[in-house]
Write a protein that holds these residues in place. Structure first.
Motif, PDB file in Angstrom:
ATOM      1  N   ALA A   1       0.852  -1.195   0.000  1.00 50.62           N
ATOM      2  CA  ALA A   1       0.000   0.000   0.000  1.00 50.62           C
ATOM      3  C   ALA A   1       0.885   1.241   0.000  1.00 50.62           C
ATOM      4  O   ALA A   1       2.044   1.192   0.423  1.00 50.62           O
ATOM      5  CB  ALA A   1      -0.873  -0.007   1.242  1.00 50.62           C
ATOM      6  N   ARG A   2       0.338   2.344  -0.464  1.00 46.45           N
ATOM      7  CA  ARG A   2       1.034   3.623  -0.334  1.00 46.45           C
ATOM      8  C   ARG A   2       1.097   3.986   1.146  1.00 46.45           C
ATOM      9  O   ARG A   2       0.273   3.529   1.951  1.00 46.45           O
ATOM     10  CB  ARG A   2       0.252   4.728  -1.065  1.00 46.45           C
ATOM     11  N   HIS A   3       2.051   4.857   1.460  1.00 47.91           N
ATOM     12  CA  HIS A   3       2.217   5.272   2.852  1.00 47.91           C
ATOM     13  C   HIS A   3       0.926   5.843   3.429  1.00 47.91           C
ATOM     14  O   HIS A   3       0.272   6.657   2.790  1.00 47.91           O
ATOM     15  CB  HIS A   3       3.273   6.380   2.941  1.00 47.91           C
TER      16      HIS A   3
ATOM     17  N   SER B   1      -4.727   4.622  -5.127  1.00 50.46           N
ATOM     18  CA  SER B   1      -3.891   5.797  -4.894  1.00 50.46           C
ATOM     19  C   SER B   1      -3.165   6.188  -6.187  1.00 50.46           C
ATOM     20  O   SER B   1      -3.579   7.106  -6.882  1.00 50.46           O
ATOM     21  CB  SER B   1      -2.913   5.509  -3.754  1.00 50.46           C
ATOM     22  N   GLU B   2      -2.103   5.470  -6.538  1.00 48.30           N
ATOM     23  CA  GLU B   2      -1.316   5.867  -7.712  1.00 48.30           C
ATOM     24  C   GLU B   2      -0.354   4.761  -8.111  1.00 48.30           C
ATOM     25  O   GLU B   2      -0.282   3.716  -7.460  1.00 48.30           O
ATOM     26  CB  GLU B   2      -0.568   7.165  -7.436  1.00 48.30           C
ATOM     27  N   GLY B   3       0.405   5.014  -9.169  1.00 47.33           N
ATOM     28  CA  GLY B   3       1.452   4.092  -9.594  1.00 47.33           C
ATOM     29  C   GLY B   3       2.701   4.314  -8.754  1.00 47.33           C
ATOM     30  O   GLY B   3       2.692   5.090  -7.796  1.00 47.33           O
TER      31      GLY B   3
ATOM     32  N   GLY C   1       5.381   5.721  -9.665  1.00 46.97           N
ATOM     33  CA  GLY C   1       5.958   7.036  -9.961  1.00 46.97           C
ATOM     34  C   GLY C   1       5.031   7.826 -10.860  1.00 46.97           C
ATOM     35  O   GLY C   1       5.466   8.660 -11.656  1.00 46.97           O
ATOM     36  N   GLU C   2       3.738   7.531 -10.754  1.00 42.85           N
ATOM     37  CA  GLU C   2       2.761   8.166 -11.650  1.00 42.85           C
ATOM     38  C   GLU C   2       1.424   8.319 -10.932  1.00 42.85           C
ATOM     39  O   GLU C   2       1.080   7.505 -10.092  1.00 42.85           O
ATOM     40  CB  GLU C   2       2.487   7.318 -12.909  1.00 42.85           C
ATOM     41  N   ASN C   3       0.681   9.329 -11.317  1.00 48.19           N
ATOM     42  CA  ASN C   3      -0.716   9.448 -10.886  1.00 48.19           C
ATOM     43  C   ASN C   3      -1.607   8.684 -11.864  1.00 48.19           C
ATOM     44  O   ASN C   3      -1.160   8.309 -12.947  1.00 48.19           O
ATOM     45  CB  ASN C   3      -1.141  10.926 -10.837  1.00 48.19           C
TER      46      ASN C   3
ATOM     47  N   ILE D   1      -1.711  10.411  -2.438  1.00 43.11           N
ATOM     48  CA  ILE D   1      -0.992  10.590  -3.716  1.00 43.11           C
ATOM     49  C   ILE D   1       0.040  11.708  -3.609  1.00 43.11           C
ATOM     50  O   ILE D   1      -0.095  12.620  -2.783  1.00 43.11           O
ATOM     51  CB  ILE D   1      -1.959  10.930  -4.882  1.00 43.11           C
ATOM     52  N   LEU D   2       1.040  11.626  -4.470  1.00 45.95           N
ATOM     53  CA  LEU D   2       1.873  12.795  -4.690  1.00 45.95           C
ATOM     54  C   LEU D   2       1.046  13.712  -5.598  1.00 45.95           C
ATOM     55  O   LEU D   2       0.422  13.231  -6.554  1.00 45.95           O
ATOM     56  CB  LEU D   2       3.193  12.414  -5.389  1.00 45.95           C
ATOM     57  N   GLU D   3       1.053  14.999  -5.306  1.00 41.92           N
ATOM     58  CA  GLU D   3       0.232  15.921  -6.105  1.00 41.92           C
ATOM     59  C   GLU D   3       0.989  16.220  -7.403  1.00 41.92           C
ATOM     60  O   GLU D   3       1.788  17.147  -7.491  1.00 41.92           O
ATOM     61  CB  GLU D   3      -0.044  17.202  -5.307  1.00 41.92           C
ATOM     62  N   GLY D   4       0.742  15.404  -8.391  1.00 39.19           N
ATOM     63  CA  GLY D   4       1.538  15.454  -9.620  1.00 39.19           C
ATOM     64  C   GLY D   4       1.309  16.710 -10.448  1.00 39.19           C
ATOM     65  O   GLY D   4       0.181  17.210 -10.546  1.00 39.19           O
ATOM     66  N   ILE D   5       2.377  17.166 -11.041  1.00 44.11           N
ATOM     67  CA  ILE D   5       2.294  18.358 -11.898  1.00 44.11           C
ATOM     68  C   ILE D   5       1.715  17.960 -13.262  1.00 44.11           C
ATOM     69  O   ILE D   5       0.950  18.703 -13.861  1.00 44.11           O
ATOM     70  CB  ILE D   5       3.681  19.021 -11.963  1.00 44.11           C
ATOM     71  N   THR D   6       2.010  16.757 -13.705  1.00 44.16           N
ATOM     72  CA  THR D   6       1.390  16.269 -14.949  1.00 44.16           C
ATOM     73  C   THR D   6      -0.105  16.032 -14.707  1.00 44.16           C
ATOM     74  O   THR D   6      -0.928  16.269 -15.593  1.00 44.16           O
ATOM     75  CB  THR D   6       2.066  14.966 -15.414  1.00 44.16           C
ATOM     76  N   ARG D   7      -0.443  15.573 -13.512  1.00 46.40           N
ATOM     77  CA  ARG D   7      -1.854  15.400 -13.136  1.00 46.40           C
ATOM     78  C   ARG D   7      -2.596  16.718 -13.285  1.00 46.40           C
ATOM     79  O   ARG D   7      -3.674  16.785 -13.871  1.00 46.40           O
ATOM     80  CB  ARG D   7      -1.915  14.903 -11.676  1.00 46.40           C
ATOM     81  N   ASP D   8      -1.986  17.791 -12.779  1.00 43.26           N
ATOM     82  CA  ASP D   8      -2.604  19.113 -12.888  1.00 43.26           C
ATOM     83  C   ASP D   8      -2.705  19.541 -14.356  1.00 43.26           C
ATOM     84  O   ASP D   8      -3.711  20.104 -14.785  1.00 43.26           O
ATOM     85  CB  ASP D   8      -1.775  20.129 -12.089  1.00 43.26           C
TER      86      ASP D   8
ATOM     87  N   LEU E   1      -1.857   6.644 -16.919  1.00 41.16           N
ATOM     88  CA  LEU E   1      -0.988   7.120 -15.843  1.00 41.16           C
ATOM     89  C   LEU E   1      -0.312   8.398 -16.297  1.00 41.16           C
ATOM     90  O   LEU E   1      -0.030   8.562 -17.491  1.00 41.16           O
ATOM     91  CB  LEU E   1       0.074   6.067 -15.513  1.00 41.16           C
ATOM     92  N   THR E   2      -0.044   9.294 -15.347  1.00 37.84           N
ATOM     93  CA  THR E   2       0.615  10.551 -15.706  1.00 37.84           C
ATOM     94  C   THR E   2       1.820  10.792 -14.805  1.00 37.84           C
ATOM     95  O   THR E   2       1.785  10.492 -13.611  1.00 37.84           O
ATOM     96  CB  THR E   2      -0.351  11.749 -15.531  1.00 37.84           C
ATOM     97  N   GLY E   3       2.859  11.342 -15.373  1.00 35.15           N
ATOM     98  CA  GLY E   3       4.038  11.696 -14.585  1.00 35.15           C
ATOM     99  C   GLY E   3       5.068  12.341 -15.492  1.00 35.15           C
ATOM    100  O   GLY E   3       5.017  12.170 -16.709  1.00 35.15           O
TER     101      GLY E   3
END
Ligand SMILES: Cc1ncc(COP(=O)(O)O)c(C=O)c1O
Length: 306
Positions: free
Chosen positions: A147-149, A192-194, A196-198, A216-223, A254-256
């Motif tokens: 699982a993600r943290h 949650s996410e990949g 290294g990807e949303n 999730i990490l708030e991805g810039i590619t996601r935005d 997936l995005t990143g």
């Protein structure tokens, strides 16, 4: 293997690739508190090189530092200038940039407040992260047993090196199982996410992506993708997603920064949609590549000229 380039930027100066060394007592190497970023620069149709959303990446780097109580010795602007300078001195028209703020050597032990904070930027050439073919045909994924943290165990919003053991373990498990990438659930069991990807899924013409509370990490590619999709008129919802929603999705991608926009053609041995890149994925992916390396002038504020 990463191909060597000439120089690496370390603590305000340029050093030869082979001289870019740190001491084995470097605190971050032992305890994992280092903030880092992954940023891409593209050669666009006008012949110029542009770093994509550099300001946002450096802002996230400094946010990670703040969360991790790291104090960079350089300003945001200085790190941005270093990124551009590094591409120029290495004669790179495109490439991947890895700014990093980490804790140097000195004292050992968990608490070593006197150890110097160090900053570096590395640049190298990096093609399609999951392979050129993956961008067209999509990848096979598996829900990870990792699982993600949990948000109270680590800092989901920080891009901090030590946290990536979680991603490395999940990625290895997926690869050893014959898949291309892992999809991780959060500690409550929601998508949650990949590693290294949303993640985005499409259902009945609407885009869904895990909300910010889903570890999730708030991805810039996601935005970037949310902005592009809304400009096309699609509804984009940030929400809780369950694994069975993925199994019946019409499209998933997936995005990143590294993975860019990579379609997913399979989750847990269930075919996604028609089993190849879906039409909405393709439309968004195509606009994304037009913006980063084509001649689409839609978002000049996202481009930092080298
Ligand atoms: C765990 C994780 N999630 C998501 C992303 C995507 O973020 P971005 O689009 O800002 O590169 C990354 C890459 O930085 C990542 O490492």
């Amino acid at each position: 293997m990463v191909d060597k380039v000439k120089k690496i930027w370390m603590d305000g100066g340029l050093v030869e690739w082979d001289e870019a060394r740190v001491h084995i007592l470097t605190h971050s190497l032992h305890y994992g508190v280092a903030a880092f970023e992954g940023v891409r620069a593209y050669k666009r149709a006008d012949g110029g090189t542009y770093i994509f959303r550099l300001r946002e990446h450096i802002d996230r780097l400094f946010d990670t530092c703040k969360m991790a109580l790291l104090e960079p010795k350089f300003t945001r602007d200085e790190v941005m200038v270093a990124c551009a300078e590094l591409l120029r001195v290495n004669g790179m028209e495109d490439g991947y940039l890895r700014p990093m703020v980490y804790v140097g050597d000195g004292a050992m032990g968990i608490y070593a407040p006197q150890n110097e904070s160090r900053t570096s930027v590395i640049a190298w050439k990096w093609g399609a992260y999951l392979g050129e073919e993956a961008l067209k045909s999509g990848i096979r994924t598996k829900i990870s047993s990792f699982a993600r943290h949990h948000v109270n165990i680590s800092l989901a919003k920080a891009k901090m090196s030590g946290q990536y053991t979680n991603s490395v373990l999940a990625k290895r498990e997926a690869k050893f199982g014959g898949y291309d990438e892992a999809i991780m659930l959060d500690a409550s069991g929601f998508v949650s996410e990949g590693t290294g990807e949303n993640l985005f899924m499409v259902k009945k013409g609407k885009l869904l992506t895990p909300d910010l509370a889903s570890s999730i990490l708030e991805g810039i590619t996601r935005d970037t993708v949310m902005t592009i999709a809304r400009e096309f008129g699609y509804v984009v919802e940030e929400c809780r997603i369950t694994r069975d929603m993925l199994w019946t999705a019409d499209e998933i991608f997936l995005t990143g920064t590294a993975a860019e926009i990579t379609p997913v053609r399979e989750v847990d041995n269930r075919t996604v949609g028609a089993g190849h890149r879906g039409p909405i994925t393709e439309r968004i992916q195509s606009r994304f590549f037009d913006i980063v390396r084509g001649s689409d002038e839609g978002h000049p504020e996202w481009l930092y000229k080298v």
